[in-house]
Design a protein around this motif. Sequence first.
Motif, PDB file in Angstrom:
ATOM      1  N   ASP A 312      76.643 -27.350-113.932  1.00  0.00           N
ATOM      2  CA  ASP A 312      77.770 -27.231-115.020  1.00  0.00           C
ATOM      3  C   ASP A 312      77.106 -26.133-115.966  1.00  0.00           C
ATOM      4  O   ASP A 312      76.650 -26.124-117.128  1.00  0.00           O
ATOM      5  CB  ASP A 312      77.793 -28.396-115.625  1.00  0.00           C
ATOM      6  CG  ASP A 312      76.819 -28.835-116.147  1.00  0.00           C
ATOM      7  OD1 ASP A 312      75.569 -28.844-115.712  1.00  0.00           O
ATOM      8  OD2 ASP A 312      76.757 -29.912-117.169  1.00  0.00           O
ATOM      9  N   PRO A 313      77.281 -24.772-115.712  1.00  0.00           N
ATOM     10  CA  PRO A 313      76.684 -23.716-116.628  1.00  0.00           C
ATOM     11  C   PRO A 313      77.342 -23.747-117.789  1.00  0.00           C
ATOM     12  O   PRO A 313      76.541 -23.410-118.910  1.00  0.00           O
ATOM     13  CB  PRO A 313      77.226 -22.443-115.816  1.00  0.00           C
ATOM     14  CG  PRO A 313      77.071 -22.547-114.349  1.00  0.00           C
ATOM     15  CD  PRO A 313      77.824 -24.161-114.597  1.00  0.00           C
ATOM     16  N   ALA A 314      78.681 -24.468-118.139  1.00  0.00           N
ATOM     17  CA  ALA A 314      79.264 -24.419-119.315  1.00  0.00           C
ATOM     18  C   ALA A 314      78.422 -25.077-120.388  1.00  0.00           C
ATOM     19  O   ALA A 314      78.581 -24.660-121.730  1.00  0.00           O
ATOM     20  CB  ALA A 314      80.755 -24.781-119.248  1.00  0.00           C
ATOM     21  N   ARG A 315      77.735 -26.038-119.781  1.00  0.00           N
ATOM     22  CA  ARG A 315      76.932 -27.030-120.790  1.00  0.00           C
ATOM     23  C   ARG A 315      75.972 -26.066-121.586  1.00  0.00           C
ATOM     24  O   ARG A 315      75.646 -26.411-122.709  1.00  0.00           O
ATOM     25  CB  ARG A 315      76.229 -28.158-120.132  1.00  0.00           C
ATOM     26  CG  ARG A 315      75.275 -28.770-120.882  1.00  0.00           C
ATOM     27  CD  ARG A 315      74.893 -30.144-120.235  1.00  0.00           C
ATOM     28  NE  ARG A 315      74.388 -29.837-118.645  1.00  0.00           N
ATOM     29  CZ  ARG A 315      73.383 -29.641-118.395  1.00  0.00           C
ATOM     30  NH1 ARG A 315      72.210 -29.745-119.396  1.00  0.00           N
ATOM     31  NH2 ARG A 315      72.624 -29.434-117.269  1.00  0.00           N
ATOM     32  N   PHE A 316      75.511 -24.979-121.015  1.00  0.00           N
ATOM     33  CA  PHE A 316      74.661 -24.230-121.642  1.00  0.00           C
ATOM     34  C   PHE A 316      74.993 -23.516-122.524  1.00  0.00           C
ATOM     35  O   PHE A 316      74.093 -22.875-123.816  1.00  0.00           O
ATOM     36  CB  PHE A 316      73.543 -23.356-120.733  1.00  0.00           C
ATOM     37  CG  PHE A 316      72.827 -24.307-119.681  1.00  0.00           C
ATOM     38  CD1 PHE A 316      71.680 -24.742-120.016  1.00  0.00           C
ATOM     39  CD2 PHE A 316      73.259 -25.033-118.549  1.00  0.00           C
ATOM     40  CE1 PHE A 316      70.895 -25.628-119.250  1.00  0.00           C
ATOM     41  CE2 PHE A 316      72.587 -25.693-117.680  1.00  0.00           C
ATOM     42  CZ  PHE A 316      71.468 -25.988-118.310  1.00  0.00           C
ATOM     43  N   SER A 317      76.498 -23.085-122.731  1.00  0.00           N
ATOM     44  CA  SER A 317      77.096 -22.434-123.813  1.00  0.00           C
ATOM     45  C   SER A 317      77.015 -23.228-124.840  1.00  0.00           C
ATOM     46  O   SER A 317      77.469 -22.618-126.250  1.00  0.00           O
ATOM     47  CB  SER A 317      78.500 -22.067-123.560  1.00  0.00           C
ATOM     48  OG  SER A 317      79.217 -23.034-123.150  1.00  0.00           O
ATOM     49  N   LEU A 318      76.816 -24.674-124.963  1.00  0.00           N
ATOM     50  CA  LEU A 318      76.754 -25.427-126.255  1.00  0.00           C
ATOM     51  C   LEU A 318      75.446 -25.416-126.970  1.00  0.00           C
ATOM     52  O   LEU A 318      75.449 -25.782-128.084  1.00  0.00           O
ATOM     53  CB  LEU A 318      76.913 -26.967-125.696  1.00  0.00           C
ATOM     54  CG  LEU A 318      78.044 -27.209-124.890  1.00  0.00           C
ATOM     55  CD1 LEU A 318      77.951 -28.694-124.495  1.00  0.00           C
ATOM     56  CD2 LEU A 318      79.293 -26.884-125.630  1.00  0.00           C
ATOM     57  N   ALA A 319      74.649 -24.532-126.451  1.00  0.00           N
ATOM     58  CA  ALA A 319      73.226 -24.057-127.398  1.00  0.00           C
ATOM     59  C   ALA A 319      73.448 -23.255-128.219  1.00  0.00           C
ATOM     60  O   ALA A 319      73.070 -23.456-129.338  1.00  0.00           O
ATOM     61  CB  ALA A 319      72.236 -23.718-126.347  1.00  0.00           C
ATOM     62  N   HIS A 320      74.243 -22.154-127.902  1.00  0.00           N
ATOM     63  CA  HIS A 320      74.273 -21.000-128.872  1.00  0.00           C
ATOM     64  C   HIS A 320      75.860 -20.385-128.653  1.00  0.00           C
ATOM     65  O   HIS A 320      75.862 -18.962-129.218  1.00  0.00           O
ATOM     66  CB  HIS A 320      73.418 -19.938-128.482  1.00  0.00           C
ATOM     67  CG  HIS A 320      72.026 -20.350-129.004  1.00  0.00           C
ATOM     68  ND1 HIS A 320      70.961 -20.181-127.668  1.00  0.00           N
ATOM     69  CD2 HIS A 320      71.398 -20.948-129.855  1.00  0.00           C
ATOM     70  CE1 HIS A 320      69.849 -20.783-128.165  1.00  0.00           C
ATOM     71  NE2 HIS A 320      69.891 -20.958-129.414  1.00  0.00           N
ATOM     72  N   GLY A 321      76.798 -21.180-128.260  1.00  0.00           N
ATOM     73  CA  GLY A 321      78.105 -20.635-128.500  1.00  0.00           C
ATOM     74  C   GLY A 321      78.368 -19.602-127.783  1.00  0.00           C
ATOM     75  O   GLY A 321      77.807 -19.213-126.819  1.00  0.00           O
ATOM     76  N   GLY A 322      79.339 -18.861-127.968  1.00  0.00           N
ATOM     77  CA  GLY A 322      79.877 -17.580-127.392  1.00  0.00           C
ATOM     78  C   GLY A 322      80.667 -16.436-128.018  1.00  0.00           C
ATOM     79  O   GLY A 322      81.210 -16.966-129.369  1.00  0.00           O
ATOM     80  N   LYS A 323      80.447 -15.459-127.849  1.00  0.00           N
ATOM     81  CA  LYS A 323      80.849 -14.157-128.569  1.00  0.00           C
ATOM     82  C   LYS A 323      82.477 -14.324-128.743  1.00  0.00           C
ATOM     83  O   LYS A 323      82.819 -13.675-129.820  1.00  0.00           O
ATOM     84  CB  LYS A 323      80.535 -12.872-128.181  1.00  0.00           C
ATOM     85  CG  LYS A 323      81.287 -12.349-126.676  1.00  0.00           C
ATOM     86  CD  LYS A 323      80.704 -11.020-126.181  1.00  0.00           C
ATOM     87  CE  LYS A 323      81.394 -10.415-124.945  1.00  0.00           C
ATOM     88  NZ  LYS A 323      82.812 -10.412-125.290  1.00  0.00           N
ATOM     89  N   ASP A 324      83.117 -14.992-128.178  1.00  0.00           N
ATOM     90  CA  ASP A 324      84.569 -14.996-128.067  1.00  0.00           C
ATOM     91  C   ASP A 324      85.110 -16.368-128.868  1.00  0.00           C
ATOM     92  O   ASP A 324      86.328 -16.729-128.759  1.00  0.00           O
ATOM     93  CB  ASP A 324      85.285 -14.794-126.998  1.00  0.00           C
ATOM     94  CG  ASP A 324      85.111 -13.303-126.444  1.00  0.00           C
ATOM     95  OD1 ASP A 324      85.031 -12.310-127.135  1.00  0.00           O
ATOM     96  OD2 ASP A 324      85.490 -12.950-125.274  1.00  0.00           O
TER      97      ASP A 324
END
Length: 414
Positions: A312-324
Amino acid sequence: MARRSGSADLPLHGGRVPAWLGRRMARLGAVITEAIVHHYGREEFLRRLAHPFWFQSFGAVMGMDWHSSGITTSVVGALKHGLAPRAGELGLHVCGGRGSHSRQTPHELVAIGDRVGFDGAALAKASRLVAKVDSAAVQDGFDLYLHGFIVTDDGKWVVVQQGMNGASRLARRYHWLSADLKSFVETPHAAIDGRNQGKIINLTDRRAAASRQGQLDLLADLGPDLIVREVARLEGKEPVPLLPHLVMPVHHDVRPKDVILRRLHGALAAASESGPTDFADLLLVPGVGARTVRSLAMVAEVVHGAPCRFADPARFSLAHGGKDRHPYAVPTRVLDETIGVLKSALASARLGNDEKLEAIRRLDHQARALEGRAMGPSFEAFTAEEFRRSPDYGGRSVFGWEPRSNGAPQKGTR
């Protein structure tokens, strides 16, 4: 033998990485790379890059869009810029890139080979052959536009390249890993001779147009690796191992079904339970708070986690968010603190003191131990709190700084 190690299908997105995020991605990518090399060696880092699920998670933890085609370009670019100053010490070199940069790969390999001692001409040939296989031999409708070649001082390498299909609005990423390179085909033929066995298949005949189109559709929908596996099954041969193939969803927002929640709860619990004992006295980095330790728990998993941890790669976006702003704006202050902690730990390790790096490793171990029983907020509650606190964390996206609830602008940093 060089082999493809996996592939990924991603929604095709335009746009550029803003400079404020690109600088941070280069720094974070470099320190994560150094931590992996320190613990596991250069070849293990190449194996990580060759795994499509890990690669996607690596990009997501750095604050890039979690699912789109741009993650490939940004990760290769971040590594190229971030590792260049440490290339001599780490023995890792990043060549190529997008567009015109990809065509410079053979020249870069020859120049690096002259400098460090590997056969740059042979690796330049390997670079061209890998590109040719995924562009000409595998005609799946995706035109290559990015070619990244990462090589070690002893000539081991990984290739990450990507093509686009304008009609379907998709990109496909291909991963290759070297292992004692000998040939790009299993049994190359000098000639083929034999008695007449009857009719032959001529796919260039105009009457074969429907067959040609059907094959292209199969390649585009299933990918070459799945087709090879199915042919082997029909012919009664030994099954061909199915390579990892990541398919990212079209939706841009991160949704609850994109995240394995028990693993998120494990990371949150580890940060809460281990953070006070391992970090308060040990790391001594000014300004490090509980929010940064939560991000460090996810970074620790990228450094130490087994391949099965990245479904679930999406889980790692919860570390530092996303540019959009998906799942929320990048918390720049947290991201800077994360980089600072890792740099401090690596600096100590270079002097022979591994205690700080071991504290980060314990975060990952603790998260895995706790995830089966840890309780935590729902996905919606977690992201809502991140949005609420975003101005305090220096939240920033391509749309600008996150405003405070009273409308006052926050004081930003570069």
